[in-house]
Write an enzyme that holds these catalytic residues in place. Structure first.
Site, mmCIF file in Angstrom:
data_model
loop_
_atom_site.group_PDB
_atom_site.id
_atom_site.type_symbol
_atom_site.label_atom_id
_atom_site.label_comp_id
_atom_site.label_asym_id
_atom_site.label_seq_id
_atom_site.Cartn_x
_atom_site.Cartn_y
_atom_site.Cartn_z
ATOM 1 C CE LYS A 192 -1.620 2.632 3.010
ATOM 2 N NZ LYS A 192 -1.433 3.851 2.198
ATOM 3 N N GLY A 208 7.694 5.197 7.148
ATOM 4 C CA GLY A 208 6.910 6.427 7.251
ATOM 5 C C GLY A 208 7.341 7.186 8.488
ATOM 6 C CB SER A 209 5.864 10.047 10.216
ATOM 7 O OG SER A 209 4.578 9.538 10.515
ATOM 8 C CB THR A 210 8.641 8.703 14.595
ATOM 9 O OG1 THR A 210 9.918 8.534 13.972
ATOM 10 C CG2 THR A 210 8.705 8.138 16.006
ATOM 11 C CB THR A 223 2.364 6.763 10.835
ATOM 12 O OG1 THR A 223 2.017 8.103 10.516
ATOM 13 C CG2 THR A 223 1.311 5.846 10.266
ATOM 14 N N GLY A 224 4.399 5.202 12.789
ATOM 15 C CA GLY A 224 5.062 3.947 13.157
ATOM 16 C C GLY A 224 4.599 3.447 14.524
ATOM 17 C CD GLU A 284 14.344 0.920 8.370
ATOM 18 O OE1 GLU A 284 14.779 1.986 8.869
ATOM 19 O OE2 GLU A 284 14.929 -0.161 8.495
ATOM 20 C CB CYS A 288 14.125 8.804 6.195
ATOM 21 S SG CYS A 288 14.919 7.577 5.138
ATOM 22 C CD GLU A 345 11.700 13.377 9.497
ATOM 23 O OE1 GLU A 345 10.539 13.131 9.878
ATOM 24 O OE2 GLU A 345 12.399 12.579 8.840
HETATM 25 P P1 NAD Z 1 3.244 8.802 7.119
HETATM 26 O O1 NAD Z 1 3.659 8.104 8.361
HETATM 27 O O2 NAD Z 1 2.270 9.889 7.206
HETATM 28 O O3 NAD Z 1 2.628 7.761 6.068
HETATM 29 C C1 NAD Z 1 3.324 6.612 5.642
HETATM 30 C C2 NAD Z 1 2.326 5.565 5.167
HETATM 31 O O4 NAD Z 1 1.559 5.111 6.274
HETATM 32 C C3 NAD Z 1 1.333 6.041 4.133
HETATM 33 O O5 NAD Z 1 1.187 5.010 3.159
HETATM 34 C C4 NAD Z 1 0.058 6.204 4.931
HETATM 35 O O6 NAD Z 1 -1.112 6.072 4.137
HETATM 36 C C5 NAD Z 1 0.177 5.100 5.927
HETATM 37 N N1 NAD Z 1 -0.591 5.251 7.176
HETATM 38 C C6 NAD Z 1 -1.103 6.399 7.705
HETATM 39 N N2 NAD Z 1 -1.688 6.140 8.888
HETATM 40 C C7 NAD Z 1 -1.542 4.810 9.125
HETATM 41 C C8 NAD Z 1 -1.890 3.955 10.199
HETATM 42 N N3 NAD Z 1 -2.534 4.407 11.281
HETATM 43 N N4 NAD Z 1 -1.577 2.635 10.111
HETATM 44 C C9 NAD Z 1 -0.904 2.163 9.038
HETATM 45 N N5 NAD Z 1 -0.532 2.942 7.993
HETATM 46 C C10 NAD Z 1 -0.835 4.247 8.030
HETATM 47 O O7 NAD Z 1 4.623 9.260 6.446
HETATM 48 P P2 NAD Z 1 4.825 10.205 5.167
HETATM 49 O O8 NAD Z 1 4.457 11.587 5.549
HETATM 50 O O9 NAD Z 1 4.186 9.550 3.977
HETATM 51 O O10 NAD Z 1 6.412 10.095 4.949
HETATM 52 C C11 NAD Z 1 7.345 10.938 5.544
HETATM 53 C C12 NAD Z 1 7.989 10.262 6.745
HETATM 54 O O11 NAD Z 1 8.551 9.005 6.362
HETATM 55 C C13 NAD Z 1 9.158 11.057 7.323
HETATM 56 O O12 NAD Z 1 9.092 11.055 8.721
HETATM 57 C C14 NAD Z 1 10.385 10.270 6.858
HETATM 58 O O13 NAD Z 1 11.537 10.447 7.647
HETATM 59 C C15 NAD Z 1 9.870 8.880 6.902
HETATM 60 N N6 NAD Z 1 10.676 7.997 6.062
HETATM 61 C C16 NAD Z 1 11.486 7.082 6.670
HETATM 62 C C17 NAD Z 1 12.304 6.271 5.898
HETATM 63 C C18 NAD Z 1 13.218 5.262 6.534
HETATM 64 O O14 NAD Z 1 13.656 4.343 5.840
HETATM 65 N N7 NAD Z 1 13.536 5.380 7.809
HETATM 66 C C19 NAD Z 1 12.284 6.380 4.506
HETATM 67 C C20 NAD Z 1 11.450 7.326 3.929
HETATM 68 C C21 NAD Z 1 10.639 8.126 4.727
#
Ligand code: NAD
Length: 467
Positions: free
Chosen positions: A168, A219-221, A223-224, A241, A275, A371
């Site tokens: 996704k 994704g973001s911390t 959401t992680g 990640e 990131c 960040e």
């Molecule tokens: P985000 O966390 O907003 O979204 C990431 C994904 O999670 C999207 O596909 C989103 O639809 C999905 N999502 C949203 N809510 C969710 C939930 N409750 N449960 C499961 N999935 C959900 O992140 P973003 O704004 O798309 O990306 C930017 C962030 O990603 C930055 O913090 C960046 O540092 C991080 N990032 C990390 C790495 C790494 O490898 N460490 C790589 C790229 C980006």
């Protein structure tokens, strides 16, 4: 006009509705994508679960060959992928072409992985063998900054190790992932790969599903943490990640003219939306002015614009929300420091801000401590190296960092004290499929890439025979 579909159970299908995809260079829709309903997301899980036993039993050589074929098809279609990646993500064409090439290269690396059995003891007493078994259904969730590469990095390890997957991508950058689904459809058995788009609503449904064995999330911390919570009920395997706030430490012995371009590239690639981009730069007081001037000069001479235009090095922010966030940080930059390059929104359509260099700012500013994920680099002065190591480590994040010096032994001594998953010396933001990639502290959980990362898609299983 190009259209795309969802890939569910081996079929390319429409969603329950279509949504616009915005080109961030214009702020206007350039195409539409189908988004999956909740029922379709559940269908994808059912399909992946049904396909799992057959796929797990498929010879590894056959799984590898299919992955290589996917890489071949991506290579054949690289030009179209790169152009559409520019339109959906905003990055300059050269960066988009590099992302497509990386996705292909990473897929080939994963395709070469073979988790054969390992005998770890065989003597008069016992024979002990370690097997690596697939987990089941994997959910891969990707962000919007490197959508194709991150998607490929979830597909490859999951599939080569015998798992099935539902991928996704992020809502604003789903097109190239769905295009990858078109290529995968005729290569893999039905249900082995499913790729669906959403409106930011299906992630929790997938990551909490009892039939999902593992979630690989980037994704973001914030959401992680939510993913970890939803995965807890069935103790799913997790790779997270997450965000980063990488510090670069410039020691007092550098040749500024030699490293300034590399520092700039490490901070401003993909419009600062990486990131592991360099997000705060600490420079020794003796070379502070020189480094600030050099970076401001590069920023002033960097072409910003539509990623499809010639010579453009920095594109727009990827989406409107991030554009607004970047403008908030521009305000903070002007309030807390001295802006010596950029500092403003571009007077044109699209989500553009000038590459911005900020000096005379300290750690208490949110531009330094958070960040920012935007093309804005704060440069902070230091005088004592032990103190600056502490300041670099004073963050909830621990993704990457860099040390810059003419003396590698000294640089390594500093690097060994930085509490991040990766520390680069005299470069920043380098990664490869053979190099373990891990976030320390709140930047993640587990490892991606390399043998170690791929093994996270397997269950370690021991057979111990008494003699
Ligand atoms: P985000 O966390 O907003 O979204 C990431 C994904 O999670 C999207 O596909 C989103 O639809 C999905 N999502 C949203 N809510 C969710 C939930 N409750 N449960 C499961 N999935 C959900 O992140 P973003 O704004 O798309 O990306 C930017 C962030 O990603 C930055 O913090 C960046 O540092 C991080 N990032 C990390 C790495 C790494 O490898 N460490 C790589 C790229 C980006």
């Amino acid at each position: 006009m190009r259209t795309v579909k969802l890939l569910i159970n081996g079929q390319l299908v429409n969603g329950h509705k279509n949504i616009d995809v915005i080109n961030p260079a214009t702020g206007k829709a350039f195409m539409q994508i189908p988004v999956a309903s909740e029922a379709q997301a559940l269908e994808a899980v059912v399909a992946a679960k049904a396909a799992f036993p057959g796929w797990a039993a498929t010879k590894i050589e056959d799984r590898q060959a299919m992955l290589r074929k996917l890489a071949d098809r991506l290579q054949e279609n690289a030009e179209e992928f790169a152009k559409i990646l520019v339109l959906e993500q905003g990055k300059p064409l050269a960066e988009a072409a590099a992302e497509v090439l990386y996705a292909e290269t990473f897929l080939r690396y994963f395709a070469a992985f073979n988790s054969s059995m390992e005998t770890i003891q065989d003597d008069d007493e016992m024979q002990v063998e370690v097997y690596r078994k697939p987990l089941g259904v994997v959910v891969g969730i990707a962000p919007w900054n490197l959508p194709l590469l991150i998607g490929a990095n979830k597909l490859g390890p999951a599939l080569v190790t015998g798992n099935t997957i539902i991928l996704k991508p992020a809502p604003t950058t789903s097109v190239t992932s769905l295009m990858l689904g078109e290529l995968a459809k005729d290569i893999f058995p039905a249900g082995v790969i499913n790729i669906i788009a959403d409106e930011n609503n299906l992630g929790p449904i997938l990551s909490s599903h009892p039939d999902v064995a593992k979630v690989s999330f980037t994704g973001s911390t914030v959401t992680g943490r939510k993913v970890a919570q939803t995965a807890a009920s069935s103790l799913k395997r997790l790779t997270l990640e997450l965000g980063g706030n990488d510090a670069g430490i410039v020691l007092n012995d550098v040749d500024v003219s030699k490293i300034a371009e590399r520092i700039f590239a490490g901070a401003f690639m993909n419009c600062g939306q990486v990131c592991i981009a360099l997000k705060r730069l600490y420079v020794h007081e003796n070379q502070y002015d020189e480094m600030c001037d050099a970076l401001a000069n590069i920023a002033n001479n960097t072409k910003v614009g539509d990623g499809l235009d010639n010579g453009v090095k920095i594109g727009p922010l990827q989406n409107f929300m991030q554009f607004e966030k970047a403008q908030k940080y521009l305000g903070i930059a002007a309030r807390d420091g001295k802006v010596i390059a950029g500092g403003a929104v571009l007077d044109r359509q699209g989500y553009f801000i000038q590459p911005t260099i900020v000096r005379d700012i300290d750690d208490s500013s949110p531009l330094v401590s958070e960040e920012q994920f935007a093309p804005i680099l704060p440069i902070i002065k230091y005088s004592d190296v032990n103190d600056v190591i502490k300041r670099a480590n004073n963050s909830e994040y621990g993704l990457g960092g860099s040390v810059w010096s003419s003396d590698i032994i000294r640089a390594k001594e500093v690097a060994s004290q930085i509490s991040t998953g990766t520390v680069w010396i005299n470069h920043h933001l380098h990664f490869g499929p053979h190099i373990p990639f891990a976030g320390a502290k709140q930047s993640g959980l587990g490892v991606e890439f390399s043998k170690e990362g791929i093994s996270e898609f397997t269950q370690c299983s021991v057979i111990s025979v008494a003699k």
